[in-house]
Design an enzyme around this catalytic site. Structure first.
Site, short mmCIF file in Angstrom:
data_model
loop_
_atom_site.label_atom_id
_atom_site.label_comp_id
_atom_site.label_asym_id
_atom_site.label_seq_id
_atom_site.Cartn_x
_atom_site.Cartn_y
_atom_site.Cartn_z
N ASP A 267 0.86 -1.17 0.00
CA ASP A 267 0.00 0.00 0.00
C ASP A 267 0.91 1.24 0.00
OD1 ASP A 267 -2.14 1.66 -0.09
OD2 ASP A 267 -3.14 0.89 1.68
C1 BGC Z 1 -5.01 3.33 0.19
C2 BGC Z 1 -5.22 2.32 -0.92
C3 BGC Z 1 -5.12 3.01 -2.25
C4 BGC Z 1 -3.76 3.68 -2.35
C5 BGC Z 1 -3.49 4.36 -3.68
C6 BGC Z 1 -3.77 4.16 -0.01
O1 BGC Z 1 -3.71 5.21 0.88
O2 BGC Z 1 -4.98 2.67 1.43
O3 BGC Z 1 -6.45 1.67 -0.76
O4 BGC Z 1 -5.33 2.09 -3.29
O5 BGC Z 1 -3.68 4.66 -1.33
O6 BGC Z 1 -4.22 5.51 -3.83
#
Ligand code: BGC
Length: 736
Positions: A267
């Site tokens: 993530d």
């Molecule tokens: C989130 C994810 C997301 C990623 C990209 C993160 O902060 O937890 O779910 O896909 O950002 O935007």
């Protein structure tokens, strides 16, 4: 590309080339024309600036012209001509924004959910996206956590079905697998991100292994079994180890046990955060731990880029890097990028975005996901009559009803508002619209977007003036249709809350309107279960409409007028108060249950200031029709039990119905939930129609895991419970 050729390409890569493939950055490093700029990534702290033309992937660029330029630029300038992968946070729609996942799951129409995912895939594909960062399959039991809106809810069975439908919808099946109009699914967040302590965003998670195996891991596993191509790690610690650096979780469970062979992406910044957690000594240690844990792609940090070149001098790390890069190349190859790096982009035809067909699917999904919590025969309303309706509250005329994630690629100007829907079906003279309260305190929080918000939403006005105006309008009406709830920034990522009640000004408005003694229909716009205990009694009818997406206004109006009949059921309980949280239906029995205990009233499991039950439990959801169901028979063989039951529509309304079948009351080595959902079906029954239905229950549902992750099966007596809109009938069965 044939595997042999892919191998040759792989063998031609230097260490630097390989490391570059593991980097994933936000598309901001490309300026409008698609030309590269290093400015925005300088802050990430690359020790040595990587060759950006060789990096593996970028995300959240949703403009097809820009993506076309970027790919062209990369292919012109990179030495190996490996196309970039384009990923994006398409969570519940690209331009055709559907109801939020928490709402969709309650439809229990998994075919329709799959069709919606197909629309999202097609629109994403036509805009050059290769991978979507969804579905989010984190089981959720704490509505304080803002991301419950992205989840299918509190139940394991529901989440598993949702997982399969969405993954299949995105990726396509059989000969269409990952082909034209389809994209790869990246499920998230592995694992148990939906159980943060105290509901606080990014907080740690403590779960027993049996709970992890029996409940939290199940939806992810269902998605892996449906062949999802990617998995995203989670931000949280799980029992003291960060998910992104957790070898047991990602290697032993995800890869070895579930058989996942696709790309594991961290993530956002989660690899660098291993250091912040205090799990890695420094950045190089973070790279090492994430790599050994099986993470292939580093989203938005320089940790792999800085750390891997040195680390891979040791063969154990070199082997892991090779695995990661190979998986990334295999994914690019499966998507056909070596043959057609402009996949989807060459066919862009904006006429195919937000089509009538897509909007019809969205409308149906709205009709099937709004949950009717209460109805004192006030609904459906009668359009084209003398009935005068005061439509109070800011949502009726608001375009900001798409929910948190829609802003990535959706457009609020696409929203078909409730006002537009009502005006289509009612006579104009029947309706009075009045705002009631300001949806936002100010527009300052929207920065450069402030003017746009103000334009679409109207200027902020004096609250007392709005209240007075609403009362005057309501006084002149026969019925009040009151829209209340959260605004879209109050749920989604980074929106944990400790107070789940409506804001004070909304409560005041409800109470003042109730003084008028007119029937009130409530429409609740929300991304999470709220605490409605103080206000629920003022509503004669109450419909949860969630954040309903672009066709919200149309679907909701159809429900209000009876063109459609509500059929959705809550997939997450609405607590009586915040102190009950977590409150969910699949609880285990204590040794001193409130009912059936030999102990005196004080010494049983309960609160002294609140009931144990939530205000509206999982599964709640009314219809305009009255249904009844009765078991008829159950027969078993080695693999499954075939049951039949009679289902009747005892009303003059046609309607959809979702019978639910629960498994109850049995003893086991690991104490099982008192009841858990094991099957649902979804049917349309005409007024007064009667049918006999059969349902097949695989024997695997009687198995469970212990704390070592070993599977158990106990032969013996069980009870199946048929639940028809809250009316239950039990069927004892013997399983050998
Ligand atoms: C989130 C994810 C997301 C990623 C990209 C993160 O902060 O937890 O779910 O896909 O950002 O935007």
């Amino acid at each position: 590309m044939e595997e042999q050729k892919l191998k040759e390409l792989f063998d031609s890569l230097s260490i630097d080339d390989k490391v570059s493939q593991t980097i994933q950055l936000n598309g901001d490093l490309f300026v409008e024309s698609g030309v590269m700029t290093t400015g925005p990534v300088k802050d990430l702290g690359f020790k040595k600036e990587p060759n950006f033309y060789e990096i593996g992937s970028i995300y959240n660029v949703n403009d097809y012209q820009k993506l076309y330029q970027i790919q062209k630029d990369v292919l012109t300038n990179s030495s190996h001509k490996i196309p970039l992968l384009f990923m994006s946070d398409i969570i519940y729609g690209f331009r055709t924004i559907f109801p939020i996942p928490l709402a969709q799951a309650g439809s229990y129409d998994f075919d329709l959910i799959q069709q919606a995912a197909e629309v999202s895939a097609k629109e994403s594909y036509l805009n050059g996206i290769h991978v979507v960062f969804s579905p989010m399959l984190d089981l959720v039991r704490d509505p304080r956590w803002g991301r419950v809106m992205e989840s299918p809810g509190e139940d394991v069975y529901t989440s598993k079905q949702f997982a399969k439908s969405v993954v299949n919808g995105y990726q396509g099946e059989k000969e269409m697998y990952l082909k034209e109009n389809h994209v790869a699914a990246c499920i998230k967040h592995f694992a148990a991100y939906g159980a943060p302590e105290s509901g606080r965003e990014y907080n740690q998670v403590e779960l027993s292994n049996q709970k992890l195996f029996n409940e939290y891991l199940q939806p992810y596993q269902a998605a892996v079994e449906a062949n999802c191509e990617l998995v995203m790690t989670a931000f949280n610690l799980l029992n003291g180890v960060p998910a992104t650096g957790n070898q047991w979780l990602n290697q032993t469970i995800l890869r070895e046990r579930f058989g996942f062979n696709g790309v594991l992406v961290s993530d956002y910044a989660a690899i660098a955060e291993l250091e912040t957690h205090g799990f890695a000594k420094d950045s190089e240690d973070a790279a090492k731990k994430a790599l050994l844990a099986g993470v292939d792609l580093d989203m938005m940090t320089a940790t792999y880029a800085n750390g891997l070149p040195e680390l891979v001098k040791k063969s154990e790390f070199a082997k892991r890097l090779d695995e990661a890069v190979w998986r990334i190349l295999v994914l690019k190859n499966k998507l056909g990028l070596f043959e057609d790096p402009f996949r989807g982009l060459t066919q862009v035809n904006t006429g195919e975005i937000l089509t009538q067909e897509a909007k019809d699917i969205a409308t149906q999904l709205v009709e099937k996901s709004c949950v009717l919590l209460k109805n004192k025969s006030l609904l459906p309303l009668k359009p084209k009559s003398n009935q005068k309706i005061a439509v109070v509250g800011p949502y009726a005329d608001s375009h900001f009803t798409l929910g948190f994630w829609a802003s990535v690629s959706g457009k609020s100007s696409d929203v078909f508002t409730l006002k537009a829907g009502l005006l289509e079906q009612f006579d104009e003279e029947q309706l009075f619209f009045t705002r009631g309260f300001n949806l936002y305190e100010s527009y300052e929080q929207f920065g450069p977007l402030k003017a746009g918000f103000e334009q679409l939403n109207g200027p902020i006005e004096e609250e007392s003036f709005l209240l007075q105006q609403a009362i005057e309008q309501a006084e002149a009406a026969d019925v009040i249709l009151l829209t209340i709830g959260e605004q879209f920034l109050e749920s989604g990522e980074g929106a944990s809350k400790t107070n789940l009640q409506l804001p004070e000004k909304q409560i005041r408005l409800i109470k003042e309107l109730a003084e008028l003694n007119k029937p009130i229909i409530g429409l609740l716009y929300t991304g999470r279960p709220l605490v409605l205990t103080e206000v629920e009694k003022y509503f004669d009818s109450l419909l949860v409409v969630w954040f309903p997406g672009v066709m919200g206004g149309k679907g909701i109006t159809n429900l209000l007028t009876g063109r459609a009949n509500p059929s959705a059921r809550l997939t997450m309980s609405f607590p009586k108060n915040e102190g009950q949280i977590p409150v969910y239906y699949a609880q285990t029995s204590t040794g001193r249950p409130l009912a059936d205990s030999t102990h005196s009233e004080r010494f049983v499991s309960k609160y002294i200031d609140a009931p144990n039950e939530p205000l509206f439990s999982f599964g709640t959801g009314l219809s305009y029709a009255t249904f009844a169901g009765h078991w008829q028979s159950a027969k078993g063989n080695e693999e499954m039990i075939r049951c039949s039951y009679e289902l009747k529509n005892r009303s003059e309304h046609d309607g959809w119905i979702t019978p639910q079948i629960y498994l109850l009351n049995y003893s086991a080595e690991i104490v099982q939930p008192i009841k858990r959902l094991i099957a649902t079906q979804h049917f349309f029954l005409k007024a007064n129609e009667q049918k006999v239905m059969t349902v097949e229950i695989p024997k695997t549902v009687f198995t469970y895991f212990d704390n070592q992750g070993d599977l158990h099966f106990d032969a013996g007596e069980y009870v199946l419970q048929l639940d028809i809109l809250g009316k239950q009938e039990n069927l004892p069965i013997k399983i050998s």
